[in-house]
Design a protein around this motif. Structure first.
Motif, PDB file in Angstrom:
ATOM      1  N   MET A 103    -148.892  90.483 -38.819  1.00 56.50           N
ATOM      2  CA  MET A 103    -149.051  91.046 -37.499  1.00 56.50           C
ATOM      3  C   MET A 103    -149.110  89.888 -36.510  1.00 56.50           C
ATOM      4  O   MET A 103    -149.603  88.820 -36.823  1.00 56.50           O
ATOM      5  N   ARG A 104    -148.607  90.135 -35.310  1.00 58.19           N
ATOM      6  CA  ARG A 104    -148.559  89.101 -34.284  1.00 58.19           C
ATOM      7  C   ARG A 104    -148.989  89.685 -32.954  1.00 58.19           C
ATOM      8  O   ARG A 104    -148.715  90.853 -32.672  1.00 58.19           O
ATOM      9  N   ALA A 105    -149.630  88.896 -32.119  1.00 57.69           N
ATOM     10  CA  ALA A 105    -150.102  89.363 -30.815  1.00 57.69           C
ATOM     11  C   ALA A 105    -149.202  88.825 -29.711  1.00 57.69           C
ATOM     12  O   ALA A 105    -148.791  87.661 -29.735  1.00 57.69           O
ATOM     13  N   TYR A 106    -148.879  89.680 -28.748  1.00 54.60           N
ATOM     14  CA  TYR A 106    -148.086  89.307 -27.576  1.00 54.60           C
ATOM     15  C   TYR A 106    -148.850  89.735 -26.334  1.00 54.60           C
ATOM     16  O   TYR A 106    -149.541  90.748 -26.355  1.00 54.60           O
ATOM     17  N   LYS A 107    -148.700  88.990 -25.264  1.00 53.29           N
ATOM     18  CA  LYS A 107    -149.310  89.396 -24.000  1.00 53.29           C
ATOM     19  C   LYS A 107    -148.326  90.285 -23.263  1.00 53.29           C
ATOM     20  O   LYS A 107    -147.112  90.129 -23.370  1.00 53.29           O
ATOM     21  N   GLY A 108    -148.871  91.221 -22.506  1.00 58.49           N
ATOM     22  CA  GLY A 108    -148.021  92.119 -21.746  1.00 58.49           C
ATOM     23  C   GLY A 108    -148.746  92.637 -20.526  1.00 58.49           C
ATOM     24  O   GLY A 108    -149.930  92.384 -20.330  1.00 58.49           O
ATOM     25  N   VAL A 109    -148.017  93.362 -19.710  1.00 57.50           N
ATOM     26  CA  VAL A 109    -148.564  93.951 -18.502  1.00 57.50           C
ATOM     27  C   VAL A 109    -147.956  95.338 -18.342  1.00 57.50           C
ATOM     28  O   VAL A 109    -146.824  95.584 -18.775  1.00 57.50           O
ATOM     29  N   VAL A 110    -148.706  96.241 -17.735  1.00 58.11           N
ATOM     30  CA  VAL A 110    -148.207  97.594 -17.510  1.00 58.11           C
ATOM     31  C   VAL A 110    -147.576  97.647 -16.120  1.00 58.11           C
ATOM     32  O   VAL A 110    -148.206  97.292 -15.134  1.00 58.11           O
ATOM     33  N   GLU A 111    -146.327  98.072 -16.067  1.00 58.34           N
ATOM     34  CA  GLU A 111    -145.605  98.237 -14.811  1.00 58.34           C
ATOM     35  C   GLU A 111    -145.055  99.650 -14.764  1.00 58.34           C
ATOM     36  O   GLU A 111    -144.270 100.039 -15.620  1.00 58.34           O
ATOM     37  N   ASN A 112    -145.486 100.413 -13.772  1.00 57.36           N
ATOM     38  CA  ASN A 112    -145.054 101.809 -13.617  1.00 57.36           C
ATOM     39  C   ASN A 112    -145.298 102.620 -14.886  1.00 57.36           C
ATOM     40  O   ASN A 112    -144.466 103.420 -15.300  1.00 57.36           O
ATOM     41  N   GLY A 113    -146.423 102.380 -15.525  1.00 59.95           N
ATOM     42  CA  GLY A 113    -146.784 103.144 -16.710  1.00 59.95           C
ATOM     43  C   GLY A 113    -146.093 102.706 -17.986  1.00 59.95           C
ATOM     44  O   GLY A 113    -146.227 103.347 -19.024  1.00 59.95           O
ATOM     45  N   VAL A 114    -145.353 101.593 -17.949  1.00 55.96           N
ATOM     46  CA  VAL A 114    -144.637 101.099 -19.119  1.00 55.96           C
ATOM     47  C   VAL A 114    -145.161  99.709 -19.454  1.00 55.96           C
ATOM     48  O   VAL A 114    -145.324  98.867 -18.573  1.00 55.96           O
ATOM     49  N   VAL A 115    -145.433  99.462 -20.723  1.00 57.59           N
ATOM     50  CA  VAL A 115    -145.898  98.147 -21.151  1.00 57.59           C
ATOM     51  C   VAL A 115    -144.700  97.205 -21.221  1.00 57.59           C
ATOM     52  O   VAL A 115    -143.717  97.487 -21.904  1.00 57.59           O
ATOM     53  N   VAL A 116    -144.795  96.085 -20.501  1.00 60.36           N
ATOM     54  CA  VAL A 116    -143.748  95.069 -20.512  1.00 60.36           C
ATOM     55  C   VAL A 116    -144.320  93.846 -21.202  1.00 60.36           C
ATOM     56  O   VAL A 116    -145.327  93.294 -20.772  1.00 60.36           O
ATOM     57  N   VAL A 117    -143.676  93.410 -22.277  1.00 61.55           N
ATOM     58  CA  VAL A 117    -144.133  92.246 -23.025  1.00 61.55           C
ATOM     59  C   VAL A 117    -143.679  91.000 -22.283  1.00 61.55           C
ATOM     60  O   VAL A 117    -142.514  90.865 -21.925  1.00 61.55           O
ATOM     61  N   VAL A 118    -144.629  90.086 -22.048  1.00 57.48           N
ATOM     62  CA  VAL A 118    -144.344  88.868 -21.291  1.00 57.48           C
ATOM     63  C   VAL A 118    -144.041  87.729 -22.257  1.00 57.48           C
ATOM     64  O   VAL A 118    -144.803  87.476 -23.183  1.00 57.48           O
ATOM     65  N   GLY A 119    -142.923  87.061 -22.040  1.00 56.95           N
ATOM     66  CA  GLY A 119    -142.596  85.879 -22.825  1.00 56.95           C
ATOM     67  C   GLY A 119    -142.032  86.150 -24.207  1.00 56.95           C
ATOM     68  O   GLY A 119    -142.025  85.254 -25.042  1.00 56.95           O
ATOM     69  N   ALA A 120    -141.558  87.348 -24.477  1.00 54.02           N
ATOM     70  CA  ALA A 120    -140.993  87.646 -25.799  1.00 54.02           C
ATOM     71  C   ALA A 120    -139.969  88.772 -25.672  1.00 54.02           C
ATOM     72  O   ALA A 120    -140.059  89.607 -24.777  1.00 54.02           O
ATOM     73  N   ARG A 121    -138.993  88.744 -26.555  1.00 54.07           N
ATOM     74  CA  ARG A 121    -138.013  89.823 -26.627  1.00 54.07           C
ATOM     75  C   ARG A 121    -138.126  90.442 -28.009  1.00 54.07           C
ATOM     76  O   ARG A 121    -137.908  89.772 -29.009  1.00 54.07           O
ATOM     77  N   LEU A 122    -138.475  91.709 -28.037  1.00 52.70           N
ATOM     78  CA  LEU A 122    -138.619  92.400 -29.315  1.00 52.70           C
ATOM     79  C   LEU A 122    -137.368  93.236 -29.563  1.00 52.70           C
ATOM     80  O   LEU A 122    -136.779  93.776 -28.625  1.00 52.70           O
ATOM     81  N   PRO A 123    -136.953  93.382 -30.820  1.00 50.13           N
ATOM     82  CA  PRO A 123    -135.777  94.184 -31.130  1.00 50.13           C
ATOM     83  C   PRO A 123    -136.000  95.662 -30.808  1.00 50.13           C
ATOM     84  O   PRO A 123    -137.140  96.148 -30.852  1.00 50.13           O
ATOM     85  N   GLU A 124    -134.935  96.380 -30.467  1.00 52.63           N
ATOM     86  CA  GLU A 124    -135.006  97.819 -30.214  1.00 52.63           C
ATOM     87  C   GLU A 124    -135.592  98.513 -31.431  1.00 52.63           C
ATOM     88  O   GLU A 124    -135.297  98.149 -32.573  1.00 52.63           O
ATOM     89  N   GLY A 125    -136.448  99.488 -31.193  1.00 45.91           N
ATOM     90  CA  GLY A 125    -137.037 100.254 -32.266  1.00 45.91           C
ATOM     91  C   GLY A 125    -138.285  99.646 -32.872  1.00 45.91           C
ATOM     92  O   GLY A 125    -138.847 100.198 -33.814  1.00 45.91           O
ATOM     93  N   THR A 126    -138.706  98.489 -32.341  1.00 48.29           N
ATOM     94  CA  THR A 126    -139.927  97.866 -32.851  1.00 48.29           C
ATOM     95  C   THR A 126    -141.120  98.758 -32.531  1.00 48.29           C
ATOM     96  O   THR A 126    -141.275  99.234 -31.414  1.00 48.29           O
ATOM     97  N   ILE A 127    -141.956  99.000 -33.528  1.00 45.42           N
ATOM     98  CA  ILE A 127    -143.162  99.804 -33.330  1.00 45.42           C
ATOM     99  C   ILE A 127    -144.296  98.852 -32.985  1.00 45.42           C
ATOM    100  O   ILE A 127    -144.538  97.883 -33.704  1.00 45.42           O
ATOM    101  N   VAL A 128    -144.973  99.135 -31.873  1.00 41.85           N
ATOM    102  CA  VAL A 128    -146.053  98.258 -31.429  1.00 41.85           C
ATOM    103  C   VAL A 128    -147.333  99.056 -31.258  1.00 41.85           C
ATOM    104  O   VAL A 128    -147.306 100.260 -31.020  1.00 41.85           O
ATOM    105  N   THR A 129    -148.453  98.368 -31.393  1.00 35.89           N
ATOM    106  CA  THR A 129    -149.769  98.942 -31.123  1.00 35.89           C
ATOM    107  C   THR A 129    -150.355  98.164 -29.962  1.00 35.89           C
ATOM    108  O   THR A 129    -150.379  96.936 -29.987  1.00 35.89           O
ATOM    109  N   VAL A 130    -150.818  98.868 -28.953  1.00 32.50           N
ATOM    110  CA  VAL A 130    -151.374  98.224 -27.771  1.00 32.50           C
ATOM    111  C   VAL A 130    -152.891  98.354 -27.820  1.00 32.50           C
ATOM    112  O   VAL A 130    -153.424  99.449 -27.965  1.00 32.50           O
TER     113      VAL A 130
END
Length: 70
Positions: free
Chosen positions: A1-28
């Motif tokens: 498991m790995r931790a990424y920083k993110g921010v919520v913009e317009n109700g959507v979590v945007v991961v900062v400084g990383a690009r995750l592949p489509e379909g990646t399942i994340v837990t916030v």
């Protein structure tokens, strides 16, 4: 498991400084203090003002039939 920083913009979590592949399942995980701070900040800012600028379509005004001008 790995931790990424993110921010919520317009109700959507945007991961900062990383690009995750489509379909990646994340837990916030959000800390109670951070969530409370974000809620208070949102209330203090109030509702956002949204501006909608419409550009008139030139063909609509010329093609319209005006009653009484036959």
């Amino acid at each position: 498991m790995r931790a990424y920083k993110g921010v919520v913009e317009n109700g959507v979590v945007v991961v900062v400084g990383a690009r995750l592949p489509e379909g990646t399942i994340v837990t916030v995980t959000v800390g109670e203090g951070e969530l409370l701070r974000a809620r208070i900040a949102g209330v203090l800012r109030g509702p956002r003002k949204v501006r909608i600028r419409l550009k008139p379509t030139p063909g609509l005004a010329l093609g319209a039939h005006t009653p009484g001008h036959d």
